[in-house]
Design an enzyme around this catalytic site. Sequence first.
Site, PDB file in Angstrom:
ATOM      1  CG  ASP A 209      53.574   0.918  98.613  1.00  0.00           C
ATOM      2  OD1 ASP A 209      52.439   1.318  98.279  1.00  0.00           O
ATOM      3  OD2 ASP A 209      53.775  -0.215  99.062  1.00  0.00           O
TER       4      ASP A 209
ATOM      5  CE1 TYR B 237      57.911  -1.969  98.623  1.00  0.00           C
ATOM      6  CE2 TYR B 237      56.183  -2.045  96.987  1.00  0.00           C
ATOM      7  CZ  TYR B 237      56.576  -1.859  98.282  1.00  0.00           C
ATOM      8  OH  TYR B 237      55.657  -1.566  99.241  1.00  0.00           O
TER       9      TYR B 237
ATOM     10  CE  LYS C  49      66.730   7.852 107.781  1.00  0.00           C
ATOM     11  NZ  LYS C  49      66.056   8.756 108.712  1.00  0.00           N
TER      12      LYS C  49
ATOM     13  CG  ASP D 229      63.398  10.743 108.857  1.00  0.00           C
ATOM     14  OD1 ASP D 229      63.845  11.321 107.847  1.00  0.00           O
ATOM     15  OD2 ASP D 229      64.120  10.381 109.799  1.00  0.00           O
TER      16      ASP D 229
END
Length: 360
Positions: free
Chosen positions: A247, A125, A190, A223
């Site tokens: 987000d 972002y 991640k 995840d």
Amino acid sequence: MAQHTITLIPGDGVGPELSEAARRVIDATGVDIKWEVVDAGLGVMEEYGDPLPAHVLDSIRRNKVAIKGPLTTPVGKGIRSVNVALRRELDLYALVRPTKSYPGVRSRYENVDLVIVRENTEDLYAGIEFAQPATLELIADIERLGGRAIRADSGITIKPISVFGTQRVFRFAFKWAIDNGRHKVTAVHKANIMKYTDGLWLRVAQEVSREFPQIEFEDRIVDNMCMQLVQKPELYDVMVMPNLYGDILSDLCAGLTGGLGLAPGANTGDEIAVFEATHGSAPKYTGLNKANPMAMMLSGVLMLRHIGEGAAGDRLEKAIARVIADGRSVTYDMKPERDDPTAVGTSQVADAVIEVLAAS
Ligand code: NAD
């Protein structure tokens, strides 16, 4: 009693209606607030040639506290999000988004009480984007530097995550956890795939966690975090994540407890805080007195606590909870059927909250 001067940005779409409702209930707590109303967004583009004019930023910098309605970002027309620009200009690096179960809300879950702290300035972002086909030089440079081959017809977005940015958001989150009686911080990442960005994030998180031994610390791969939140949200407390995951998971968490109509937020920097709902400008409901103002009202609760008016914030939150539990004065999105004729409008929700406040 001290007077607080606070910047109010009504916003686009349903923003002005929601802002009016939020302002009325905040005023009804009796806290002495002088509102400095300034417009930003689509509505001022023509007048100022900029959706975020300098005097808006000046007002927030001067007052240090603002509350805003949602601002529309037209899709794919080369205009960058005003919301992202605002966070970047004011260096509001931590976005706090609490998710809480209120009795009376239709949901599969009970007793959810989660907080997302989203890093607000870096990651995908950061706005570092290269449009196809002008990416050829960059692609050649990346290949020269030893990166993998990239297809020549690719667009590219860069994901920066810094030690500085990660340290400060985790320090903020641990301090917030302590100040708000929380017991655990979970770092979301991640790192197994993106070793040099999310890997750095996790390493720095582990280092910062040692400065706060009174708070439990753990990490989750994003995840797995999504599945865990859907299956057993009660296991989590404060979750800290890079911008993009924050987000997405903010909406997931909102969905656990009644949807976007109830999800508040606080964009926070070292000196300045800007409060806003998680949801957008819901353009299709503009001017219809239909959208749920509770997310913006609950953002007002966070704002009252932030300015040292915690007792008023608690009273306002209790009044909102009473209106939800009572179930009569709630908007369409909180009814079992979306076309329930007993749903009330935005301003009637404010009336009901004010009535409860007056009686408390
Ligand atoms: P949205 O949040 O406006 O709407 C998503 C869905 O939720 C829609 O069905 C909408 O009608 C509903 N909804 C949203 N708020 C509601 C409320 N208070 N009460 C009842 N229902 C509500 O998201 P979108 O449609 O993806 O975005 C619309 C615009 O808002 C876009 O321009 C987007 O960029 C902008 N946006 C702004 C912010 C912000 O100001 N921080 C955040 C998200 C989106």
